[in-house]
Design a protein around this motif. Structure first.
Motif, mmCIF file in Angstrom:
data_model
loop_
_atom_site.group_PDB
_atom_site.id
_atom_site.type_symbol
_atom_site.label_atom_id
_atom_site.label_comp_id
_atom_site.label_asym_id
_atom_site.label_seq_id
_atom_site.Cartn_x
_atom_site.Cartn_y
_atom_site.Cartn_z
ATOM 1 N N GLU A 50 -15.445 -4.018 -0.519
ATOM 2 C CA GLU A 50 -14.856 -5.012 0.137
ATOM 3 C C GLU A 50 -13.508 -4.983 -1.192
ATOM 4 O OE1 GLU A 50 -16.234 -8.495 1.162
ATOM 5 O OE2 GLU A 50 -17.938 -6.835 0.892
ATOM 6 N N THR A 51 -14.407 -4.692 -2.400
ATOM 7 C CA THR A 51 -13.261 -5.215 -3.926
ATOM 8 C C THR A 51 -12.523 -4.411 -4.163
ATOM 9 O OG1 THR A 51 -15.681 -6.015 -4.954
ATOM 10 C CG2 THR A 51 -13.627 -5.633 -5.835
ATOM 11 N N ILE A 52 -12.335 -3.256 -3.572
ATOM 12 C CA ILE A 52 -10.732 -2.300 -3.779
ATOM 13 C C ILE A 52 -10.022 -2.938 -2.213
ATOM 14 C CG2 ILE A 52 -10.010 0.210 -3.577
ATOM 15 C CD1 ILE A 52 -12.197 0.561 -4.264
ATOM 16 N N VAL A 53 -10.381 -3.357 -1.351
ATOM 17 C CA VAL A 53 -9.317 -3.710 -0.325
ATOM 18 C C VAL A 53 -9.012 -5.020 -0.474
ATOM 19 C CG1 VAL A 53 -9.725 -4.108 2.290
ATOM 20 C CG2 VAL A 53 -10.979 -2.485 1.243
ATOM 21 N N ASN A 54 -9.619 -5.638 -1.107
ATOM 22 C CA ASN A 54 -9.610 -7.614 -1.212
ATOM 23 C C ASN A 54 -8.408 -7.745 -2.139
ATOM 24 O OD1 ASN A 54 -11.327 -8.140 0.401
ATOM 25 N ND2 ASN A 54 -13.157 -8.438 -1.140
ATOM 26 N N LYS A 55 -8.706 -5.988 -3.196
ATOM 27 C CA LYS A 55 -7.384 -6.818 -4.381
ATOM 28 C C LYS A 55 -6.378 -5.969 -4.238
ATOM 29 C CE LYS A 55 -10.073 -6.721 -8.464
ATOM 30 N NZ LYS A 55 -10.051 -8.603 -9.136
ATOM 31 N N ALA A 56 -5.924 -5.851 -2.645
ATOM 32 C CA ALA A 56 -4.363 -4.681 -2.243
ATOM 33 C C ALA A 56 -3.702 -6.167 -1.701
ATOM 34 C CB ALA A 56 -4.966 -4.213 -1.008
ATOM 35 N N ASN A 57 -4.682 -7.623 -1.565
ATOM 36 C CA ASN A 57 -3.788 -8.309 -0.355
ATOM 37 C C ASN A 57 -3.439 -8.986 0.284
ATOM 38 O OD1 ASN A 57 -4.847 -10.073 -3.138
ATOM 39 N ND2 ASN A 57 -3.073 -9.341 -4.426
ATOM 40 N N LEU A 58 -3.918 -7.660 1.336
ATOM 41 C CA LEU A 58 -3.356 -7.134 2.462
ATOM 42 C C LEU A 58 -2.842 -8.374 3.614
ATOM 43 C CD1 LEU A 58 -6.449 -4.435 3.472
ATOM 44 C CD2 LEU A 58 -3.805 -4.382 2.591
ATOM 45 N N LYS A 59 -2.188 -8.521 4.173
ATOM 46 C CA LYS A 59 -2.268 -9.075 5.718
ATOM 47 C C LYS A 59 -1.801 -8.832 7.219
ATOM 48 C CE LYS A 59 2.369 -10.018 2.348
ATOM 49 N NZ LYS A 59 4.021 -10.341 2.872
ATOM 50 N N PRO A 60 -2.146 -9.134 7.400
ATOM 51 C CA PRO A 60 -2.331 -8.864 8.850
ATOM 52 C C PRO A 60 -2.001 -8.338 9.880
ATOM 53 C CG PRO A 60 -3.295 -11.658 9.096
ATOM 54 C CD PRO A 60 -2.473 -10.908 8.209
ATOM 55 N N THR A 61 -0.539 -8.077 9.427
ATOM 56 C CA THR A 61 0.821 -7.479 9.804
ATOM 57 C C THR A 61 0.941 -6.042 9.050
ATOM 58 O OG1 THR A 61 2.528 -9.069 8.375
ATOM 59 C CG2 THR A 61 1.998 -9.524 10.853
ATOM 60 N N ASP A 62 0.197 -6.044 7.658
ATOM 61 C CA ASP A 62 0.240 -4.299 7.414
ATOM 62 C C ASP A 62 -0.025 -3.315 8.038
ATOM 63 O OD1 ASP A 62 1.360 -5.859 4.850
ATOM 64 O OD2 ASP A 62 -0.628 -6.044 3.896
ATOM 65 N N THR A 63 0.412 -2.258 8.141
ATOM 66 C CA THR A 63 0.783 -0.477 8.197
ATOM 67 C C THR A 63 0.055 -0.363 6.713
ATOM 68 O OG1 THR A 63 1.786 -0.791 9.904
ATOM 69 C CG2 THR A 63 1.149 1.530 9.118
ATOM 70 N N VAL A 64 -1.622 0.010 6.644
ATOM 71 C CA VAL A 64 -1.986 0.747 5.142
ATOM 72 C C VAL A 64 -1.867 2.593 5.484
ATOM 73 C CG1 VAL A 64 -3.855 0.803 3.868
ATOM 74 C CG2 VAL A 64 -3.260 -1.343 4.911
ATOM 75 N N LEU A 65 -1.683 3.348 4.254
ATOM 76 C CA LEU A 65 -1.990 5.006 4.038
ATOM 77 C C LEU A 65 -3.098 4.516 3.147
ATOM 78 C CD1 LEU A 65 -0.439 7.508 4.191
ATOM 79 C CD2 LEU A 65 0.456 6.679 1.966
ATOM 80 N N GLU A 66 -3.806 5.091 4.233
ATOM 81 C CA GLU A 66 -5.129 5.671 2.928
ATOM 82 C C GLU A 66 -4.820 6.973 2.687
ATOM 83 O OE1 GLU A 66 -9.887 5.487 2.759
ATOM 84 O OE2 GLU A 66 -8.626 5.301 4.976
ATOM 85 N N VAL A 67 -5.149 7.417 1.818
ATOM 86 C CA VAL A 67 -5.649 8.908 1.170
ATOM 87 C C VAL A 67 -6.764 9.764 0.699
ATOM 88 C CG1 VAL A 67 -4.278 10.942 -0.627
ATOM 89 C CG2 VAL A 67 -3.301 8.818 0.300
ATOM 90 N N GLY A 68 -7.391 10.609 1.672
ATOM 91 C CA GLY A 68 -8.004 10.983 1.512
ATOM 92 C C GLY A 68 -9.763 10.785 1.625
ATOM 93 N N PRO A 69 -9.714 9.550 3.462
ATOM 94 C CA PRO A 69 -10.308 8.705 3.354
ATOM 95 C C PRO A 69 -11.498 8.857 3.373
ATOM 96 C CG PRO A 69 -9.801 9.932 5.492
ATOM 97 C CD PRO A 69 -8.750 9.980 4.277
ATOM 98 N N GLY A 70 -12.104 10.457 3.389
ATOM 99 C CA GLY A 70 -13.483 10.881 3.448
ATOM 100 C C GLY A 70 -14.644 10.353 4.223
ATOM 101 N N THR A 71 -15.555 10.279 4.259
ATOM 102 C CA THR A 71 -16.090 9.802 5.545
ATOM 103 C C THR A 71 -15.861 8.692 6.148
ATOM 104 O OG1 THR A 71 -18.100 8.452 4.402
ATOM 105 C CG2 THR A 71 -17.865 11.022 4.911
ATOM 106 N N GLY A 72 -14.255 7.823 5.345
ATOM 107 C CA GLY A 72 -14.797 6.246 6.121
ATOM 108 C C GLY A 72 -14.713 5.460 5.924
ATOM 109 N N ASN A 73 -15.468 5.285 4.355
ATOM 110 C CA ASN A 73 -15.830 3.684 3.885
ATOM 111 C C ASN A 73 -15.124 2.795 3.552
ATOM 112 O OD1 ASN A 73 -18.724 4.616 4.479
ATOM 113 N ND2 ASN A 73 -18.441 5.863 1.864
ATOM 114 N N LEU A 74 -13.701 3.580 3.376
ATOM 115 C CA LEU A 74 -12.749 2.541 2.834
ATOM 116 C C LEU A 74 -12.017 2.618 4.080
ATOM 117 C CD1 LEU A 74 -11.091 3.507 -0.917
ATOM 118 C CD2 LEU A 74 -12.229 1.353 0.282
#
Length: 388
Positions: A50-74
Motif C-alpha cells: 500500500e505504501t508503494i502505491v501511495n508513493k506513486a501519487n496516482l490519479k483516477p485517470t492514470d493507466t499504470v504499467l506493472e512489471v512482474g505482478p507475481g500473484t497480484g498483491n500490488l
C-alpha cells in the motif's frame, strides 16, 4: 450411554475425510514453486504494498504499467486508485494467478495482462510505472523507461538495495557508474523506502529499496540523443578508474570503431576521406603507450553480474556490441598493419578533444560529473565523431 466425541488436540478431526482434506490444504499452500530464473520474490506485506502505491501519487485517470505482478498483491492495490493496470508477466502461472485475483469483479475489465518479456515488448502508452522488479532486468528496465519517446510521469520501482544506491551515487562514490550518470541525467531519483528481505516469499539474500524515478519532461528534458549520450558513456565506463586518455586512445578496438563511425558520418555528409596508407614516420609518431593495468571495479561495464548492462539487447548500438565482443582490451603486441591517414586523423581528433578542447585526458570517469560528460560529447560531435 455412548461417550461424546471429543476433538483431537489442535482442532484436528478424526472423520473419514481427514487425509484428503490435509492434502488439499497442503496443495493450497504450495501453489507455486518460485522460479529463480525469473527472480521471483513475492511481496507478502500488504502494508508495504500500500505504501508503494501511495508513493506513486496516482490519479483516477492514470493507466499504470506493472512489471512482474507475481500473484497480484500490488495489482489489486493499484486498481483501487487507478483507471487501468497493464501488467507484464513472463511466467504464465503468475499471469493466471493475477487474473484470478479480479475474476468476476468490476476490476476485471480494468486489468490487462501481457504475457512476455517487458524489455522486448512494445509497450502501449501509460502514465505511471510501478514494479517489484525482477532483479535480472533492473538495469535494462531503467534504460527502457528513460529512453521511451513518451516516458511515464513517474516510476516507483523496487530494486535490490545496492542497485538502488547505484542509481543515486555521485562522482567519486564507489558505486558511481554509467547507470548513475544516465539515471540522474534523464530523471530525478529519490530513495523513498527500505524493505527488509523478510517481507518477501521466498526471502531474497539481500534487502531492497524502493525508488521514485521522475523522468524530465518538456523543457526539462535534455535535447540530446539518448543513443549518442549512452553510447559515449559505455566507452568511458568500460574501466571507470582508467584515465579517459587510456580508455579512448589506449584501446585499438575503440579507435577502429570510431574510425568506422567517422567514415559513415563523412559519407552521409559528402566529405571525402584520405584512404592512403600513412608512411612509416607518421605511423611511428602515432604510436603511444597509454595502457593502464587497472583492475575491474564495481562501477565498470562488465561488473554487476550482467545486471548492470543490457547484455546485447536490441536497443544496444551495434558499435558497442562489437566492442564488447572484441573484449575491449589493449593488445599487448604492436600491430604490424599499416594505418591509413583517416585512421591517424581520427586518433588525432580524439587526442584533440581530450587534451586541447576539454582538458579531460587525465581525469577518470569515476570522478567526472554530468557537465564533464556533456562537454566531452559536444567536443566529439563537433569533430564529426558520433556514437549512434
Amino acid at each position: 450411554m455412548g461417550k461424546a466425541k471429543t476433538s483431537k488436540r489442535g482442532g484436528a478431526s478424526s472423520g473419514p475425510y481427514e487425509r484428503p482434506a490435509k492434502q488439499a490444504a497442503a496443495a493450497a499452500n504450495n501453489v507455486f514453486k518460485f522460479s529463480k530464473d525469473f527472480g521471483q520474490h513475492i511481496l507478502k506485506n500488504p502494508g508495504i504494498a500500500e505504501t508503494i502505491v501511495n508513493k506513486a501519487n496516482l490519479k483516477p485517470t492514470d493507466t499504470v504499467l506493472e512489471v512482474g505482478p507475481g500473484t497480484g498483491n500490488l495489482t489489486v492495490k493499484i486498481l483501487e486508485q487507478a483507471k487501468k493496470v497493464i501488467a507484464v508477466e513472463m511466467d504464465p502461472r503468475m499471469a493466471a494467478e493475477t487474473t484470478k485475483r479480479v475474476q468476476g469483479k468490476p476490476e476485471q475489465k480494468r486489468l490487462e495482462v501481457l504475457l512476455g518479456d517487458v524489455i522486448k515488448t512494445t509497450l502501449p502508452n501509460f502514465d505511471v510505472c510501478i514494479s517489484n522488479t525482477p532483479y535480472q532486468i533492473s538495469s535494462p528496465l531503467v534504460f527502457k523507461l528513460l529512453s521511451l519517446p513518451n516516458p511515464p510521469r513517474t516510476c516507483v520501482l523496487m530494486f535490490q538495495r545496492e542497485f538502488a544506491l547505484r542509481l543515486t551515487a555521485r562522482p567519486g562514490d564507489s558505486l558511481y557508474c554509467r547507470l548513475s550518470v544516465n539515471a540522474q541525467f534523464w530523471a530525478r531519483i529519490t530513495r523513498v523506502l527500505k524493505v527488509g528481505r523478510n517481507n518477501f516469499r521466498p526471502p531474497p539474500q539481500v534487502d531492497s529499496s524502493v525508488v521514485r524515478i521522475e523522468p524530465k519532461l518538456g523543457s526539462e528534458k535534455p535535447n540530446i540523443s539518448f543513443e549518442e549520450w549512452d553510447g559515449m558513456l559505455r566507452v568511458c565506463f568500460n574501466r571507470r578508474n582508467k584515465t579517459l586518455r587510456a580508455s579512448w586512445l589506449g584501446n585499438k578496438e575503440v579507435l577502429a570503431m570510431l574510425e568506422r563511425n567517422y567514415r559513415l558520418w563523412c559519407a552521409t555528409n559528402d566529405i571525402p576521406v584520405d584512404d592512403t596508407v600513412a608512411d612509416d614516420e607518421e605511423d611511428e609518431i602515432d604510436e603511444m603507450e597509454v595502457d593502464e593495468n587497472v583492475p575491474p571495479t564495481a562501477g565498470d561495464e562488465d561488473e554487476w553480474g550482467g545486471i548492470m548492462d543490457v547484455d546485447g539487447d536490441d536497443d544496444t548500438p551495434a558499435f558497442f556490441k562489437e566492442m564488447k565482443a572484441n573484449g575491449g582490451e589493449v593488445p599487448k603486441t604492436k600491430s604490424k598493419r599499416k594505418k591509413t591517414r583517416v585512421a591517424l586523423l581520427v586518433k588525432e581528433k580524439v587526442r584533440k578533444v581530450l587534451e586541447d578542447v576539454t582538458d579531460l585526458a587525465d581525469k577518470r570517469s569515476g570522478k567526472c560529473d554530468e557537465n564533464d560528460f556533456l562537454r566531452l560529447l559536444g567536443a566529439f560531435n563537433a569533430e564529426g565523431i558520433h556514437f549512434s
